[in-house]
Design a protein around this motif. Structure first.
Motif, PDB file in Angstrom:
ATOM      1  N   HIS A  56     -17.229  18.987 -63.793  1.00  0.00           N
ATOM      2  CA  HIS A  56     -16.112  18.181 -63.298  1.00  0.00           C
ATOM      3  C   HIS A  56     -14.965  19.077 -62.834  1.00  0.00           C
ATOM      4  O   HIS A  56     -14.784  20.196 -63.328  1.00  0.00           O
ATOM      5  N   GLU A  57     -14.169  18.552 -61.911  1.00  0.00           N
ATOM      6  CA  GLU A  57     -13.076  19.317 -61.329  1.00  0.00           C
ATOM      7  C   GLU A  57     -11.706  18.799 -61.752  1.00  0.00           C
ATOM      8  O   GLU A  57     -10.681  19.332 -61.322  1.00  0.00           O
ATOM      9  N   ASP A  58     -11.683  17.753 -62.585  1.00  0.00           N
ATOM     10  CA  ASP A  58     -10.424  17.194 -63.072  1.00  0.00           C
ATOM     11  C   ASP A  58     -10.687  16.489 -64.397  1.00  0.00           C
ATOM     12  O   ASP A  58     -11.812  16.484 -64.902  1.00  0.00           O
TER      13      ASP A  58
ATOM     14  N   ASP B 217     -11.703  13.209 -60.806  1.00  0.00           N
ATOM     15  CA  ASP B 217     -12.171  13.823 -59.554  1.00  0.00           C
ATOM     16  C   ASP B 217     -12.974  12.842 -58.686  1.00  0.00           C
ATOM     17  O   ASP B 217     -13.565  13.228 -57.683  1.00  0.00           O
TER      18      ASP B 217
ATOM     19  N   ILE C 103     -11.330  19.546 -68.273  1.00  0.00           N
ATOM     20  CA  ILE C 103     -12.407  19.195 -67.337  1.00  0.00           C
ATOM     21  C   ILE C 103     -13.804  19.297 -67.938  1.00  0.00           C
ATOM     22  O   ILE C 103     -14.768  18.856 -67.313  1.00  0.00           O
TER      23      ILE C 103
END
Length: 405
Positions: free
Chosen positions: A112-114, A132, A384
């Motif tokens: 995941h990026e967030d 994300d 994240i």
């Protein structure tokens, strides 16, 4: 079967006479006597005394009785498959010991990026939803990423906002987003087939039970949908004048938790309000009802957890060990799992209402969700990388498959 006074007297006479009772008593009595040994180490040591003792101490009938006689016995149906009851007992014994003492090492899901807001999992897959705007499917076994579900272009069904909530069963997943929509996904392939735009605010929680789907929103309503009628709306429940932050659904009972600090219990057949539970001093963030409909648990911005008698509507206990907003609750067997913005996950006994374990070193930021299946905990946070605490690591996987949470 219990020992009568006569049988106890005969046993004492034989023991005093130096006679090996295992060789003279019927097998049923020998099994009963060995079943009284509560210390597992003593029972295992008996197998080294002699060949007859070894046979009794390793009898599958004995270990089946030991397994079934213990409190909170739970075992999934096994069909015609032959079970190694001794190995099953050993597996559960070690698993419970790890839970009792917090013996576990963390691992992480990387991708995941967030921030990751929500999670659900089973023995095969872990499903997470993030800020994300993706839903990711992971392997429970090796934690590899299996699928990434995202909107590829404006013509596809997909979310345009953060994934705030999701829930699935064998055939359906429902996801809710800050874009005010829900998406219905066909399992096992995670194929989106319909996008619902019934709410006017962010969808904060979803619930599935049998043929009913429920959603709640920042708009103050709970929507109850009929799965058998192409997801037509059965009821709009005016649950709160502000956001409805959480719901749970079991049988024909739905519970909602709102920004007004009230827990409400609804009948999904009639759409009527059954009870309002008053006690929290600030807004609520999470709520759940037990499978047997006896208990409701709720938590929120007053940093407390309340355990309610669902039938009477009375508060049985207030748990106040968290130091910030209680964001997530889950009932699992005789345990309650809570997670908070204080960065901790706590395990409570539902028998004594006492704190059993306190994990405060695995997250460095607010925890949004913590779920368990009795074998592991998967938690998500403002960070994240979701955290996996697998208490079953290295144990017999075949036996674990038979154990219920």
């Amino acid at each position: 079967m219990d020992l009568t006074k006569v049988e106890v007297g005969i046993l004492n006479l034989r023991l005093n006479a130096g006679i090996d009772f295992v060789q003279v008593l019927p097998e049923e009595l020998n099994l009963l006597i060995f079943a009284y040994l509560d210390d597992i180490r003593t029972l295992l040591a008996c197998s080294a005394v002699s060949a007859p003792w070894h046979d009794i101490a390793n009898s599958q009938r004995l270990w089946r009785r030991k397994f079934r006689d213990e409190p909170n016995y739970n075992c999934k149906p096994t069909g015609d498959k032959i079970i190694d009851w001794k190995e099953l007992y050993k597996t559960r014994f070690v698993l419970e010991r790890r839970w009792m003492h917090g013996i576990v090492e963390p691992s992480h899901l990387v991708g995941h990026e967030d921030s990751v807001y929500c999670v659900q999992f089973d023995d095969i897959k872990i499903v997470t939803g993030s800020r994300d705007q993706t839903i990711r499917v992971w392997s429970t076994t090796d934690h590899s990423q299996i699928q990434v579900l995202r909107k590829a272009n404006q013509h596809e069904i997909g979310h345009d906002g953060s994934i705030l909530c999701l829930q699935y069963d064998e055939k359906l997943m429902v996801s809710g987003s800050s874009d005010s929509t829900c998406i219905l996904w066909r399992l096992p392939g995670f194929i989106p087939f319909r996008q619902l735009t019934h709410h006017s605010g962010a969808v904060l929680d979803v619930a599935i039970y049998d043929r009913i789907v429920a959603t709640c929103s920042k708009d103050g309503f709970v929507c109850v949908l009929d799965r058998d009628q192409e997801f037509e709306t059965k009821f709009w429940l005016p649950a709160c004048r502000g956001p409805v932050n959480a719901i749970d659904l079991k049988h024909n009972v739905l519970v909602s938790a709102g920004n007004d600090g009230l827990v409400k219990i609804w009948n999904t057949k009639s759409g009527k309000l059954i009870k309002t539970l008053i006690g929290h001093k600030r807004s609520l963030a999470c709520v759940q009802i037990s499978d047997d409909l006896k208990f409701v648990v709720s938590g929120g911005n007053d940093d407390s957890i309340r355990i309610w008698d669902a039938k009477r509507g009375t508060c049985l206990r207030v748990l106040q060990e968290h130091q910030s907003l209680v964001r997530s609750l889950q009932l699992s067997g005789n345990k309650l799992i809570s997670a908070s913005y204080d960065k901790s996950i706590k395990i409570w006994s539902m028998e004594t209402f006492r704190l059993m374990l306190d994990f405060s070193k695995f997250h460095g930021s607010w925890i949004f969700a913590a779920k368990t299946d009795g074998k592991r905990i998967v938690s998500t946070s403002f960070g994240i990388n979701p955290v996996i605490l697998d208490f079953s690591q290295g144990l017999n996987q075949e036996c674990l498959a038979y154990l219920c949470d």
